[in-house]
Motif scaffolding. Sequence first.
Motif, PDB file in Angstrom:
ATOM      1  N   PHE A  38      37.322  45.571  38.900  1.00  0.00           N
ATOM      2  CA  PHE A  38      37.429  44.370  39.727  1.00  0.00           C
ATOM      3  C   PHE A  38      38.647  43.538  39.345  1.00  0.00           C
ATOM      4  O   PHE A  38      39.288  42.940  40.207  1.00  0.00           O
ATOM      5  CB  PHE A  38      36.160  43.546  39.631  1.00  0.00           C
ATOM      6  CG  PHE A  38      35.029  44.057  40.481  1.00  0.00           C
ATOM      7  CD1 PHE A  38      35.114  45.259  41.150  1.00  0.00           C
ATOM      8  CD2 PHE A  38      33.867  43.330  40.613  1.00  0.00           C
ATOM      9  CE1 PHE A  38      34.075  45.737  41.931  1.00  0.00           C
ATOM     10  CE2 PHE A  38      32.820  43.784  41.393  1.00  0.00           C
ATOM     11  CZ  PHE A  38      32.926  44.999  42.052  1.00  0.00           C
ATOM     12  N   LEU A  41      41.509  45.332  41.057  1.00  0.00           N
ATOM     13  CA  LEU A  41      41.511  45.379  42.515  1.00  0.00           C
ATOM     14  C   LEU A  41      41.624  44.022  43.200  1.00  0.00           C
ATOM     15  O   LEU A  41      42.144  43.934  44.310  1.00  0.00           O
ATOM     16  CB  LEU A  41      40.245  46.069  43.029  1.00  0.00           C
ATOM     17  CG  LEU A  41      40.141  47.564  42.811  1.00  0.00           C
ATOM     18  CD1 LEU A  41      38.804  48.067  43.313  1.00  0.00           C
ATOM     19  CD2 LEU A  41      41.274  48.297  43.485  1.00  0.00           C
ATOM     20  N   PHE A  42      41.114  42.967  42.583  1.00  0.00           N
ATOM     21  CA  PHE A  42      41.001  41.702  43.281  1.00  0.00           C
ATOM     22  C   PHE A  42      41.757  40.596  42.554  1.00  0.00           C
ATOM     23  O   PHE A  42      41.975  40.670  41.347  1.00  0.00           O
ATOM     24  CB  PHE A  42      39.526  41.307  43.434  1.00  0.00           C
ATOM     25  CG  PHE A  42      38.698  42.361  44.109  1.00  0.00           C
ATOM     26  CD1 PHE A  42      38.848  42.612  45.464  1.00  0.00           C
ATOM     27  CD2 PHE A  42      37.797  43.117  43.391  1.00  0.00           C
ATOM     28  CE1 PHE A  42      38.105  43.595  46.086  1.00  0.00           C
ATOM     29  CE2 PHE A  42      37.043  44.101  44.007  1.00  0.00           C
ATOM     30  CZ  PHE A  42      37.208  44.345  45.361  1.00  0.00           C
ATOM     31  N   GLU A  45      38.142  38.188  40.159  1.00  0.00           N
ATOM     32  CA  GLU A  45      36.934  39.012  40.077  1.00  0.00           C
ATOM     33  C   GLU A  45      35.675  38.163  40.076  1.00  0.00           C
ATOM     34  O   GLU A  45      34.636  38.592  40.556  1.00  0.00           O
ATOM     35  CB  GLU A  45      36.962  39.944  38.855  1.00  0.00           C
ATOM     36  CG  GLU A  45      36.807  39.273  37.528  1.00  0.00           C
ATOM     37  CD  GLU A  45      38.104  38.767  36.949  1.00  0.00           C
ATOM     38  OE1 GLU A  45      38.054  38.215  35.850  1.00  0.00           O
ATOM     39  OE2 GLU A  45      39.163  38.905  37.571  1.00  0.00           O
ATOM     40  N   VAL A  48      34.793  37.627  43.608  1.00  0.00           N
ATOM     41  CA  VAL A  48      34.190  38.819  44.206  1.00  0.00           C
ATOM     42  C   VAL A  48      32.736  38.947  43.763  1.00  0.00           C
ATOM     43  O   VAL A  48      31.875  39.324  44.562  1.00  0.00           O
ATOM     44  CB  VAL A  48      35.014  40.073  43.842  1.00  0.00           C
ATOM     45  CG1 VAL A  48      34.303  41.335  44.273  1.00  0.00           C
ATOM     46  CG2 VAL A  48      36.374  39.997  44.501  1.00  0.00           C
ATOM     47  N   LEU A  88      35.023  44.187  50.627  1.00  0.00           N
ATOM     48  CA  LEU A  88      35.694  44.417  49.347  1.00  0.00           C
ATOM     49  C   LEU A  88      36.955  45.254  49.533  1.00  0.00           C
ATOM     50  O   LEU A  88      37.982  44.997  48.888  1.00  0.00           O
ATOM     51  CB  LEU A  88      34.746  45.083  48.359  1.00  0.00           C
ATOM     52  CG  LEU A  88      33.534  44.261  47.948  1.00  0.00           C
ATOM     53  CD1 LEU A  88      32.638  45.056  47.008  1.00  0.00           C
ATOM     54  CD2 LEU A  88      33.938  42.948  47.314  1.00  0.00           C
ATOM     55  N   LEU A  89      36.897  46.240  50.418  1.00  0.00           N
ATOM     56  CA  LEU A  89      38.074  47.067  50.693  1.00  0.00           C
ATOM     57  C   LEU A  89      39.188  46.242  51.335  1.00  0.00           C
ATOM     58  O   LEU A  89      40.354  46.350  50.939  1.00  0.00           O
ATOM     59  CB  LEU A  89      37.688  48.244  51.596  1.00  0.00           C
ATOM     60  CG  LEU A  89      38.824  49.179  51.986  1.00  0.00           C
ATOM     61  CD1 LEU A  89      39.344  49.917  50.753  1.00  0.00           C
ATOM     62  CD2 LEU A  89      38.358  50.161  53.042  1.00  0.00           C
ATOM     63  N   SER A  92      40.798  44.052  48.656  1.00  0.00           N
ATOM     64  CA  SER A  92      41.672  44.774  47.729  1.00  0.00           C
ATOM     65  C   SER A  92      42.967  45.215  48.413  1.00  0.00           C
ATOM     66  O   SER A  92      44.041  45.157  47.815  1.00  0.00           O
ATOM     67  CB  SER A  92      40.947  45.968  47.109  1.00  0.00           C
ATOM     68  OG  SER A  92      40.613  46.915  48.084  1.00  0.00           O
ATOM     69  N   LYS A  95      45.230  42.210  48.646  1.00  0.00           N
ATOM     70  CA  LYS A  95      45.847  41.853  47.367  1.00  0.00           C
ATOM     71  C   LYS A  95      47.113  42.669  47.151  1.00  0.00           C
ATOM     72  O   LYS A  95      48.167  42.130  46.819  1.00  0.00           O
ATOM     73  CB  LYS A  95      44.896  42.087  46.205  1.00  0.00           C
ATOM     74  CG  LYS A  95      45.566  41.787  44.883  1.00  0.00           C
ATOM     75  CD  LYS A  95      44.852  42.348  43.710  1.00  0.00           C
ATOM     76  CE  LYS A  95      45.670  42.076  42.460  1.00  0.00           C
ATOM     77  NZ  LYS A  95      45.186  42.776  41.311  1.00  0.00           N
ATOM     78  N   TYR A  96      47.027  43.976  47.350  1.00  0.00           N
ATOM     79  CA  TYR A  96      48.198  44.824  47.110  1.00  0.00           C
ATOM     80  C   TYR A  96      49.244  44.699  48.202  1.00  0.00           C
ATOM     81  O   TYR A  96      50.433  44.819  47.921  1.00  0.00           O
ATOM     82  CB  TYR A  96      47.761  46.271  46.891  1.00  0.00           C
ATOM     83  CG  TYR A  96      47.141  46.390  45.540  1.00  0.00           C
ATOM     84  CD1 TYR A  96      47.920  46.356  44.398  1.00  0.00           C
ATOM     85  CD2 TYR A  96      45.771  46.449  45.384  1.00  0.00           C
ATOM     86  CE1 TYR A  96      47.359  46.401  43.141  1.00  0.00           C
ATOM     87  CE2 TYR A  96      45.198  46.499  44.135  1.00  0.00           C
ATOM     88  CZ  TYR A  96      45.996  46.473  43.022  1.00  0.00           C
ATOM     89  OH  TYR A  96      45.435  46.503  41.778  1.00  0.00           O
ATOM     90  N   TYR A 108      44.612  36.896  51.971  1.00  0.00           N
ATOM     91  CA  TYR A 108      43.508  37.137  51.041  1.00  0.00           C
ATOM     92  C   TYR A 108      42.576  35.927  51.026  1.00  0.00           C
ATOM     93  O   TYR A 108      41.368  36.070  51.154  1.00  0.00           O
ATOM     94  CB  TYR A 108      44.049  37.426  49.641  1.00  0.00           C
ATOM     95  CG  TYR A 108      42.982  37.782  48.635  1.00  0.00           C
ATOM     96  CD1 TYR A 108      42.657  39.103  48.410  1.00  0.00           C
ATOM     97  CD2 TYR A 108      42.304  36.809  47.910  1.00  0.00           C
ATOM     98  CE1 TYR A 108      41.676  39.449  47.493  1.00  0.00           C
ATOM     99  CE2 TYR A 108      41.327  37.143  47.001  1.00  0.00           C
ATOM    100  CZ  TYR A 108      41.022  38.469  46.791  1.00  0.00           C
ATOM    101  OH  TYR A 108      40.050  38.802  45.890  1.00  0.00           O
ATOM    102  N   TYR A 112      38.802  35.873  52.469  1.00  0.00           N
ATOM    103  CA  TYR A 112      37.751  35.558  51.509  1.00  0.00           C
ATOM    104  C   TYR A 112      36.906  34.391  52.029  1.00  0.00           C
ATOM    105  O   TYR A 112      35.684  34.435  51.977  1.00  0.00           O
ATOM    106  CB  TYR A 112      38.347  35.227  50.140  1.00  0.00           C
ATOM    107  CG  TYR A 112      37.302  34.892  49.105  1.00  0.00           C
ATOM    108  CD1 TYR A 112      36.592  35.896  48.480  1.00  0.00           C
ATOM    109  CD2 TYR A 112      37.014  33.575  48.781  1.00  0.00           C
ATOM    110  CE1 TYR A 112      35.616  35.600  47.548  1.00  0.00           C
ATOM    111  CE2 TYR A 112      36.043  33.269  47.852  1.00  0.00           C
ATOM    112  CZ  TYR A 112      35.350  34.285  47.226  1.00  0.00           C
ATOM    113  OH  TYR A 112      34.382  33.987  46.317  1.00  0.00           O
TER     114      TYR A 112
END
Length: 153
Positions: A38, A41-42, A45, A48, A88-89, A92, A95-96, A108, A112
């Motif tokens: 987490f 990825l985020f 966290e 999340v 969640l996908l 993530s 974020k990238y 993001y 969220y």
Amino acid sequence: MWGFSSFSELITATFKNIGSEFVIKYIVPIILAIDLLFKFLFISEIGVYFLMALYGIDFLTGIIKAIITKNLVSKRFPRFLFTMLSALLILSILKYAGMFVVVFYPLYSIFYGVFVGQQIISIVENLTALKLLPLEVLNKIKSKISEYGSNKQ
């Protein structure tokens, strides 16, 4: 530590039927791996974890509402799991994408906020259907959201 003489005694008291060796060998590494994933990825966290907790509360209140109204359908669990994993996908990926293209970075926070708001509204709707919250609370939340949406246009 918290009134226990050792970490092993704390684990034994917490997990009564599970030995501390099992917890240290399997449970703790799994929790650490999930937390590390987490963090990778985020952006947040903890945020999340909060979002996942809201999904869980929404799922539980939905199940309770379905049991009371005798409208329990087994196909709702995969839908709950799919929507949580999709959220969640998306977070993530954003974020990238935001790391390489600055336009995606604020998305993001927007997504969220939408996911958290959606879950809060769903939880309030379930609690209203269970008659644990007055209908005025649900109407007030929905009116505030519609006011905010109409002011943005």
